[in-house]
Design an enzyme around this catalytic site. Sequence first.
Site, short mmCIF file in Angstrom:
data_model
loop_
_atom_site.label_atom_id
_atom_site.label_comp_id
_atom_site.label_asym_id
_atom_site.label_seq_id
_atom_site.Cartn_x
_atom_site.Cartn_y
_atom_site.Cartn_z
N ASP A 327 -5.97 3.42 -0.16
CA ASP A 327 -5.47 3.58 -1.52
C ASP A 327 -5.65 2.26 -2.28
OD1 ASP A 327 -4.24 4.64 -3.77
OD2 ASP A 327 -2.48 5.38 -2.70
N GLU A 524 4.16 6.78 -10.29
CA GLU A 524 4.36 5.97 -9.09
C GLU A 524 5.71 5.25 -9.13
OE1 GLU A 524 0.89 4.00 -7.53
OE2 GLU A 524 -0.44 5.33 -8.62
#
Length: 636
Positions: A327, A524
């Site tokens: 990621d 997020e």
Amino acid sequence: MCFCTKITRTDRLVVVGIFCALLILALVKLILFSSEVPLNVPDNPRYQDASLSTDERVDNLLSYMTLEEKIGQMALVEKNSVEEIEDIKTYALGAILSGAGSKPEENTLAGWQKLVGNFKQTARESRLGIPILYGVDAIHGHSNVPGATVFPHAIGLGATGDVKLIEAIATATAEEIRATGITWAYSPNLDLPRDIRWGRTYEAFSDDPELTATLGAAYVTGLQAEYKDGEKDFILATPKHYVGNGAMVWGSSSNENFNIDQGTTEINEEKLRTTYLPPFEKAIDAGAMSIMVGLNSWGDTKMSAQKYLIQDVLKDEVGFKGFIVSDWYGVYEIPGGNYQATVTAINAGVDMVMLPFDYKGFIENVQKAVRRGEIKLERIDDAVRRILYAKFSAGIFDVTVHEKTDDSFGSLKHRKLARDAVAQSLVLLKNENNILPVNNNRSQKIYVAGGAADNIGKQSGAWTIEWQGVDGNWFNDGTSILAGIKEVAGGTHTIEFQEQGIFSTSTPKADIGIAVVGESPYAEGWGDTAQPSLNEEDLSIIENLKKVSEKVVVVLITGRPLLITDEISDWDAVVVAWLPGSAGDGVADGLFGKKPFTGRLPLPWPASIAQVPIETDGTTKDNSPPLFPRYFGVTE
């Protein structure tokens, strides 16, 4: 002054032998570690022959690749950090991504086609002509581009529980991604959120591993459906975030700005295997060929460094044949500096590194590690083989033009699909005296209020045009909930809107007041919050509406369950619309009875923050019952 000694024939042979050995060693190093003497490629190499098996093509291509070209394939670079487009060829870069909000100067379909097309064409002009993967976070439609169909976020799709619907949405998304020339999507999300304080709750289908596995597999199938004209050409899916994401502990984040995102997953291996691994196994069975590892930690080790979980479990035990991608900046979260972090991650089984910036330093570090023997050449070959296997399988070697517009981008067909999905995602939590659906057999005065009623940006949530989303209607694509209400109500009812719910008290009360309230967009860790609830402004709007309405319906626009225990008793009806995307008219379809309420909660709705985290079996932290259990929903 000269010092001479007698040199025997044996000595001369020894010297010649040593010299030859050194020369051979130098040549071997030159071949292995330099791109200056690449193997000649014939005019029609076997790897370009689409009639051969994928394994044959991969083997043939690998035989021509230098070490530098192999390492380049392992680099995933953000498009804005590519210093010169020719670097795509120079460094044989394997993949480019547009990070969230990273878009062409002209953010249109044509602008994306030009941007992506330039990168792809440059890669095709490289020595071996290896095409790049171009990736985006298209997690609820190709929402990076104005005009695209923005579907409900995954939590809303989880509420539908409809496998065929999810597959159809994935296929529609793939068609719109393909229209921009992009070849790779970072979805579906297979996380299992057990704590509503987490800012990524809405990206997941459910906290139920079985439902998540079923819907995730359907999404992979739909996204990787071959193009309708029969070409072997599909968008590569990327199930994420491997593994244990959603089970992090509040306050454990490694990011000082967050509380739980990128935190520590504190569960034992049995729980990891029986609960969090199965969705990935099912996605692999559905054909997934790339998997993204998470930014969380298990124990004291970042997931990108978990050799046991990546190499031993996922690759060797489960039998995953595709490639593992890290990621955003995830590899460099591993302690020890960039060089050591790179060595650790690649040896742990990470095949492609989302850098996403310094590709030159990455290539130098990996070359150095191979020379030192800290990364074996066999590990490099394994990583590149997996990447090439996925590229060949997806058809990108054989299809030179991916842009298949055929009016699919933002088409009426896709918008109708989105509208149907929204209606199916609505969860009716409360409906006193059957106030819903609104009775269309008699004319009624209806007041509409709330900051989310006429706000396509808010109803779409984050990962829409910008990473953190937009608040407002500036991009004017889609239908707001207010516009949907006016359309569906038609001429039967009188509709009035005032955002703050301040209507005249000198006229008779409205028959029904509809408050559309909820969360502003967040993404997020920036969405981590200790008390997910309606803010004071939203509560005031509802109170204002109650003063001028006989009955009040509250429509919640939210990416997670909100704490409403103290307020819900004063509301006549409550509808959870989640983050519906661009089709606000789908919400109106439910409110006015064009579609029945069929949605079910995809995760428990806690009564208080003391109940979280809630285990996947439904057990709350304090062992008290939640306000609403998973799969609750009032149906007609």
